[in-house]
Design a protein around this motif. Structure first.
Motif, PDB file in Angstrom:
ATOM      1  N   PRO A  86     -59.766  -6.603  53.097  1.00  0.00           N
ATOM      2  CA  PRO A  86     -60.235  -6.947  53.952  1.00  0.00           C
ATOM      3  C   PRO A  86     -59.809  -7.740  55.237  1.00  0.00           C
ATOM      4  N   THR A  87     -60.257  -7.822  56.479  1.00  0.00           N
ATOM      5  CA  THR A  87     -59.733  -8.725  57.367  1.00  0.00           C
ATOM      6  C   THR A  87     -60.087 -10.415  57.125  1.00  0.00           C
ATOM      7  N   GLY A  88     -60.778 -10.424  57.150  1.00  0.00           N
ATOM      8  CA  GLY A  88     -61.310 -12.430  57.722  1.00  0.00           C
ATOM      9  C   GLY A  88     -61.680 -12.180  59.213  1.00  0.00           C
ATOM     10  N   ASP A  89     -61.377 -11.476  59.665  1.00  0.00           N
ATOM     11  CA  ASP A  89     -62.095 -11.570  61.371  1.00  0.00           C
ATOM     12  C   ASP A  89     -63.640 -10.530  60.919  1.00  0.00           C
ATOM     13  N   SER A  90     -64.076 -11.015  62.570  1.00  0.00           N
ATOM     14  CA  SER A  90     -65.487 -10.341  63.519  1.00  0.00           C
ATOM     15  C   SER A  90     -65.464  -8.914  62.919  1.00  0.00           C
ATOM     16  N   PHE A  91     -66.191  -8.865  63.145  1.00  0.00           N
ATOM     17  CA  PHE A  91     -65.841  -6.639  62.349  1.00  0.00           C
ATOM     18  C   PHE A  91     -65.881  -6.328  63.743  1.00  0.00           C
ATOM     19  N   ASN A  92     -65.869  -6.335  64.978  1.00  0.00           N
ATOM     20  CA  ASN A  92     -65.620  -5.856  66.619  1.00  0.00           C
ATOM     21  C   ASN A  92     -64.065  -6.363  66.409  1.00  0.00           C
ATOM     22  N   MET A 234     -67.776  -1.161  50.111  1.00  0.00           N
ATOM     23  CA  MET A 234     -68.772  -2.264  50.559  1.00  0.00           C
ATOM     24  C   MET A 234     -68.208  -3.366  49.883  1.00  0.00           C
ATOM     25  N   THR A 235     -68.352  -3.139  48.800  1.00  0.00           N
ATOM     26  CA  THR A 235     -67.959  -5.275  48.160  1.00  0.00           C
ATOM     27  C   THR A 235     -67.498  -5.306  49.051  1.00  0.00           C
ATOM     28  N   THR A 236     -66.054  -5.204  48.802  1.00  0.00           N
ATOM     29  CA  THR A 236     -64.429  -5.881  49.588  1.00  0.00           C
ATOM     30  C   THR A 236     -64.912  -6.462  51.206  1.00  0.00           C
ATOM     31  N   CYS A 237     -65.507  -5.347  52.329  1.00  0.00           N
ATOM     32  CA  CYS A 237     -65.684  -5.640  53.401  1.00  0.00           C
ATOM     33  C   CYS A 237     -67.039  -4.898  53.707  1.00  0.00           C
ATOM     34  N   GLY A 244     -66.931 -11.954  51.097  1.00  0.00           N
ATOM     35  CA  GLY A 244     -66.898 -13.106  49.876  1.00  0.00           C
ATOM     36  C   GLY A 244     -67.648 -13.329  49.507  1.00  0.00           C
ATOM     37  N   GLU A 245     -68.369 -14.206  50.255  1.00  0.00           N
ATOM     38  CA  GLU A 245     -69.564 -15.292  50.266  1.00  0.00           C
ATOM     39  C   GLU A 245     -71.016 -14.893  49.639  1.00  0.00           C
ATOM     40  N   ASN A 249     -72.798 -14.935  45.935  1.00  0.00           N
ATOM     41  CA  ASN A 249     -73.909 -15.025  46.336  1.00  0.00           C
ATOM     42  C   ASN A 249     -74.896 -14.190  45.155  1.00  0.00           C
ATOM     43  N   VAL A 250     -74.283 -12.696  45.680  1.00  0.00           N
ATOM     44  CA  VAL A 250     -76.073 -11.452  45.790  1.00  0.00           C
ATOM     45  C   VAL A 250     -75.580 -10.524  44.759  1.00  0.00           C
ATOM     46  N   GLY A 251     -73.793  -9.998  45.477  1.00  0.00           N
ATOM     47  CA  GLY A 251     -72.663  -9.819  44.381  1.00  0.00           C
ATOM     48  C   GLY A 251     -73.397  -7.948  44.137  1.00  0.00           C
ATOM     49  N   LEU A 252     -73.332  -7.546  44.747  1.00  0.00           N
ATOM     50  CA  LEU A 252     -73.534  -6.076  44.342  1.00  0.00           C
ATOM     51  C   LEU A 252     -72.658  -4.873  46.066  1.00  0.00           C
ATOM     52  N   PRO A 253     -72.344  -4.125  46.342  1.00  0.00           N
ATOM     53  CA  PRO A 253     -72.287  -3.497  46.970  1.00  0.00           C
ATOM     54  C   PRO A 253     -72.852  -3.200  48.265  1.00  0.00           C
ATOM     55  N   SER A 254     -72.999  -3.494  49.233  1.00  0.00           N
ATOM     56  CA  SER A 254     -74.141  -3.183  50.528  1.00  0.00           C
ATOM     57  C   SER A 254     -72.690  -3.530  51.968  1.00  0.00           C
ATOM     58  N   LYS A 255     -73.937  -2.986  52.681  1.00  0.00           N
ATOM     59  CA  LYS A 255     -73.195  -2.955  54.415  1.00  0.00           C
ATOM     60  C   LYS A 255     -74.552  -3.193  54.723  1.00  0.00           C
TER      61      LYS A 255
END
Length: 304
Positions: A86-92, A234-237, A244-245, A249-255
């Motif tokens: 993960p970057t910790g930065d915005s997607f773009n 998807m979980t980490t990034c 991270g948040e 709060n949800v705890g599921l792989p998502s995009k």
């Protein structure tokens, strides 16, 4: 609570956030929409709210082209072009491409720079052949042969994608991209502009939930190892610099995608998709995230 009740409870959050406007065509979306679809392994899809609205999947295409690149080239080649962190930065953001001297590749495939690098790996003799391969793959995963590109959004992205263009030329300069930069960008803009609804995305997520198997035929479409890689990233990034948040709060792989969709995987159980185009400052659907929080808590779905 059932799905309809959960949608109604979270409808108020559609008043928060704003629809994306940096791609002019996306600003036409109705910010009041909210819908959810759930596709359980071995069962029919159920939906509530605004479930039949078509929207462009945008960054939800990123894990899907990653799957294709892994199928085409394998892990070693793919992850020589892009990282897994993960970057910790915005997607773009372009910042980390320039400031981390020893890390001369995009941090992960879920940010724009990483997805542009992955786009360069899609096999095909021409962009027409490459995008047809992508469309056919998504049609198979979604069980919908009518999946296509929204040409108005594609042309809008192409006209305004200057930061993506800057990233791509930087990636070319440091040796990540091979081939014609404008062709790679064009393919990137096209797969971001693929149009679907949440039923389609829930079907796709269900394949990832069911260990890569087609729930109708039991055919293995995606090898288990690739499913593991994609679900983990998807979980980490997958929710950008809110991942991270969201994991807490949800705890599921998502995009998520700036078109307002979120595709969520509940490993071994189901695929979920939500749509609500009003976004927060991180580029994620405000009401969609809140609805997924409620669904995860109501049905005890978190993987943690």
């Amino acid at each position: 609570m059932n799905l309809n009740e959960l949608v109604n409870r979270n409808k108020e959050y559609t008043k928060h956030g704003n629809v994306a406007n940096y791609i002019p065509e996306l600003s036409k979306a109705n910010p009041n929409c909210l819908g959810v679809a759930v596709a359980k392994c071995g069962e029919s899809v159920i939906a509530a709210g605004d479930s039949n609205i078509k929207f462009t999947i945008q960054s939800i295409s990123k894990p899907l082209i990653l799957i294709m690149a892994l199928l085409d080239y394998g892990e070693e080649i793919v992850f020589s072009k892009v990282g897994k962190e993960p970057t910790g930065d915005s997607f773009n953001s372009i910042r980390r491409l320039e400031t981390i001297n020893e890390f001369t590749k995009p941090y992960n495939p879920m940010i724009n720079a990483g997805a542009i690098a992955i786009s360069s790996l899609i096999k095909g003799k021409s962009n027409n052949e490459k995008i047809e391969r992508i469309l056919n793959f998504i049609r198979k995963l979604s069980n919908n042969n009518d999946i296509k590109i929204n040409m108005d959004v594609y042309l809008s992205e192409k006209r305004t994608g200057n930061k993506n263009r800057a990233m791509a030329y930087f990636l070319k300069d440091i040796g990540i991209l091979e081939g014609d930069v404008e062709e790679i960008l064009d393919l990137y803009f096209m797969h971001c502009s693929i149009e679907a609804d949440i039923i389609d995305l829930a079907n796709i997520a269900r394949v990832l939930a069911c260990a890569g198997k087609d729930p109708l035929t039991n055919e293995v479409i995606i090898p288990r190892r690739i499913v593991q890689i994609v679900n983990t990233l998807m979980t980490t990034c997958g929710m950008y610099d809110e991942s991270g948040e969201f994991a807490v709060n949800v705890g599921l792989p998502s995009k998520s995608g700036v078109g307002g969709g979120i595709m969520t995987v509940v490993p071994g159980k189901m695929g979920i998709a939500v749509y609500a185009p009003a976004l927060d400052k991180k580029g994620n659907s405000v009401a969609g995230v809140k609805l997924l929080e409620d669904i995860s808590n109501e049905y005890n779905l978190s993987i943690y």
